[in-house]
Design a protein around this motif. Structure first.
Motif: not given
Length: 113
Positions: A15-25, A30-41, A98-103
């Motif tokens: 989380x500490x590595x990924x959350x600072x990188x989160x964005x929505x745009x 068509x780039x592959x992205x991972x959703x990290x819940x409400x934090x972004x992608x 049942x996996x709609x938060x991180x995917x």
């Protein structure tokens, strides 16, 4: 033996590595992205790099935990069925919606999600 603490410690490090990188745009179309819940992608590359130096089970455990499964259950599965069992468990989560938060998903043509 893997413990719930081992799982949660890994989640906190990733989380500490990924959350600072989160964005929505600002993604490539068509780039592959991972959703990290409400934090972004994050990009697929960022996501994979966050697991460098983590245990072999970390990527799957992170996704399972991120979708609401308690760390103690994850540790139990890893200790009794290893990564194959945890991967099967995650597949079942996706099969039953049942996996709609991180995917994993893809950015739109405009580079948004």
């Amino acid at each position: 033996m893997i413990t719930a603490k081992d799982v949660m410690d890994m989640v906190e490090r990733v989380d500490a590595r990924l959350f600072p990188l989160c964005d929505y745009e600002n993604f490539e179309p068509y780039q592959g992205v991972y959703r990290l819940g409400d934090s972004g992608y994050v990009t697929e590359e960022q996501y994979m790099a966050a697991f460098d130096g983590e245990p072999y089970w970390a990527e799957t455990a992170y996704m399972v935990e991120g979708n609401g499964v308690e760390a103690s259950r994850i540790a139990e599965i890893l200790n009794t069925e290893d990564l194959a069992g945890l991967s099967e468990f995650l597949d079942e989560m996706f099969d039953t919606d049942n996996a709609d938060y991180v995917f994993y998903t893809e950015a739109t043509e405009e580079g948004t999600v």
